[in-house]
Design an enzyme around this catalytic site. Structure first.
Site: not given
Length: 632
Positions: A142, A173, A264, A326
């Site tokens: 990430d 994130h 997304n 996510s």
């Protein structure tokens, strides 16, 4: 990885600009991503010459030293540069080193029930079985993790930075994702992760908002070779990459469970790495088990998990909500970690199967494009509880010559087939497909199939009727002559029998009780009559050809007058017929009628008043009546 690279300037080949055309559903397109200025080079094996300016990507095994990156020169487009490189003999292929974005959507921190996802997937009941294990390591590839967060610092076993020249960051994130997986429990602070005793391997591949595929590739190899059991990648792009696909295949081959966000953009476009076969692709659901509005969908979706408004850790001991696939992906990775802790001997494919089989079926019955195999359920996965009835097996065409049947049903379910009360066979639907050997069945037989999964859930029956694909036997036909007005014989019971002379149909009739008799017009001697049968299933037999025999006697010859001085009798008869002359029982002579029908037979002179008889016999042996001449 090296970022500042010297570009080649000696290759001067021009090609059309790279179009980058992609099609998206519902008029939508992914969020714009900046173009990359770097390519990934796949060198030929055993090459000596390599581009000195390229930087090797750390890969083990057969790809070692054969994968490298190179910066695109300022004076060239990436597509022209790729074609230039592909002209080289030491280069196998070249692909853009695309930038990849994090898969999270905008959120509104206005949720009363902070961690509803635990209730949704029944985490508390799963925790009655296990809280996870420190022996299980989940690699979070990430944008970095806050290594000192109160809910995470005791969970981090190692951390790596794949971006050269950049220090490891505590990404917002990545911190949120790590908390969803393994946030500490019972510390009276914040929330808890799905598998709160699991360890986290933090791998930073982002430089700001984007990551290069080559850095992600290195991150995957680093995770595998450093002992990760599970990899979570809440990231992705719409550009396929050979290097990335090989990396996830390598991870899978080493037994690592690879989980990734499906994207997304609310589209069905293939998304990578989630769309690769060896990756568990995770879609997002809402608190009400509906599909999140932003979640991608399509045939590559494997499973769904809560991803809308998920409460988890944020940098600097913070907490907050985020939405996106996510967030759904680490929920699945966390359940996989619980499974691995409870049953360490499970293979990565078995863990994936367990997740699919025990998921709550949502939307269309069975696997669908919105939720895959359903929404993950931690309790069911750990207790191996599957309450979903398997999909009714599909089955291909079954004929009376079939010795194996194939079809699809629930992954690893057992399919059983019966004809009445007689069991024909059974087979396991590996990868959702089955092949079952059976004995040949008579046409018209009804075969019932059903599927039973590991939890003994039984599907509804699928019934198919055996189709008649066996042609009838060639009919037997009785002799036919030029006097016949019927054709008779035997054929398959109730089949329809046809008779033709060339292309002319003579007649048809049903073979009742296996015998047939069809009316025809008289045919000339020598005519070939073709006879065949067609059964109720339209199967046609072979053809029986029979020649119409000559059974009609020629007319009696006409004979010229004969005197006591005649030594050669003459007259007319059927052409080609044999003319025989008798006086009583004494044969006087014989000859054959010419092509014009005339004949002349040598005889001895006969006495006045003697009766001389003439007969004609045709080629088929038919004999005419006699013609009697009295000698003058």
């Amino acid at each position: 990885m090296k970022k500042t690279l010297i570009a080649l300037s000696s290759l001067l080949v021009v090609m059309p600009a790279f179009s980058g055309v992609h099609t998206y559903a519902e008029g939508q397109s992914p969020a714009a991503i900046p173009e990359t200025d770097q390519v990934i080079i796949h060198y030929e094996e055993n090459v000596v010459s390599k581009l000195a300016e390229s930087e090797t990507v750390a890969t083990p095994g057969e790809d070692a030293d054969h994968l490298a990156t190179l910066e695109v020169p300022d004076n060239k487009s990436i597509d022209i540069f790729i074609e230039d490189l592909e002209k080289r003999k030491d280069v196998e292929s070249v692909e853009p080193d695309y930038l990849v974005k994090l898969d999270y959507a905008a959120n509104d921190p206005d949720l009363i029930d902070f961690q509803y996802h635990h209730k949704t997937i029944e985490s508390s009941l799963a925790w009655d079985v296990t809280l996870g294990s420190s022996d299980v390591v989940v690699a979070v590839i990430d944008d970095g993790i806050d290594l000192n967060h109160v809910d995470l610092k005791s969970q981090i076993v190692s951390h790596y930075n794949m971006v050269e020249g950049k220090s490891f960051t505590k990404g917002e994130h990545g911190t949120h994702v790590a908390g969803i997986i393994a946030g500490v429990m019972n510390n009276k602070t914040g929330g808890a992760g799905i598998a709160p005793k699991t360890k986290i391997m933090a791998i930073d591949v982002f430089d700001g908002d984007y990551a290069l595929i080559s850095d992600i590739v290195e991150g995957i190899y680093k995770a595998v070779d450093s002992g990760a059991d599970i990899i979570n990648m809440s990231l992705g792009s719409y550009f396929p990459s050979t290097a990335l696909e090989k990396a996830v295949q390598y991870a899978s081959s080493k037994g690592v469970v690879v989980v990734a966000a499906a994207g997304n953009d609310a589209i069905s476009e293939a998304h990578y790495p989630s769309s690769y076969n060896s990756v568990i692709s995770v879609a997002s659901t809402t608190s009400g088990d509906g599909r999140s509005s932003f979640s991608n969908y399509g045939s590559t979706i494997d499973i769904a998990a809560p991803g809308t408004e998920i409460f988890s850790t944020l940098p600097n001991d913070g907490y907050g909500w985020m939405s996106g696939t996510s967030m759904a992906s680490p929920v699945v990775a966390g359940v996989a970690a619980l499974l691995k802790a409870k049953e360490p001997s499970l293979k990565n494919t078995q863990i994936a199967d367990r997740l699919y089989l025990t998921a709550k079926d949502l939307g269309t019955k069975g696997k669908d494009t919105k939720f895959g195999n359903g929404r993950v359920n931690a309790k069911n996965a750990l207790m191996n509880i599957d309450k979903t009835v398997p999909v009714v097996p599909s089955v291909g065409v079954v004929t009376d010559s079939t010795t194996s049947i194939t079809g699809k049903t629930e992954l690893n379910a057992k399919v059983i087939a019966y004809a009445g009360k007689t069991k024909l066979g059974e087979a396991v639907a590996k990868n959702g497909k089955y092949t079952m050997k059976i004995a040949k069945q008579k046409a018209g037989t009804g075969i019932s199939l059903y599927a039973i999964d590991a939890a003994k859930n039984k599907s509804a029956n699928k019934t198919v009727t055996v189709i008649d694909k066996t042609a009838p036997g060639i009919p037997t036909v009785n002799p036919v002559s030029n006097k016949s007005t019927t054709v008779t014989g035997k054929a398959e019971s109730n089949a329809k029998v046809y008779a033709y002379a060339g292309k002319t149909k003579l007649g048809e009739a049903a073979a009742k009780s296996g015998a047939f008799s069809l009316k025809i017009a008289k045919q000339k001697a020598g005519t070939i009559i073709s006879v065949y049968a067609v059964d109720a299933a339209k199967n046609r037999s072979g053809t029986k050809n029979i020649k119409a025999a000559d059974k009609i006697a020629p007319s009696a010859p006409s004979v010229n007058s004969i005197t006591s001085k005649t030594t050669a009798a003459s007259g007319k008869a059927e052409k080609g017929a044999v003319i025989t002359v008798y006086n009583g029982s004494k044969k006087l002579g014989q000859s054959t009628a010419s092509s014009t029908g005339t004949f002349k037979v040598k005889i001895s002179a006969q006495k006045k008043g003697a009766s001389v008889k003439f007969y004609a016999t045709d080629k088929a042996g038919n004999r005419s009546g006699s013609k009697t001449i009295v000698v003058k």
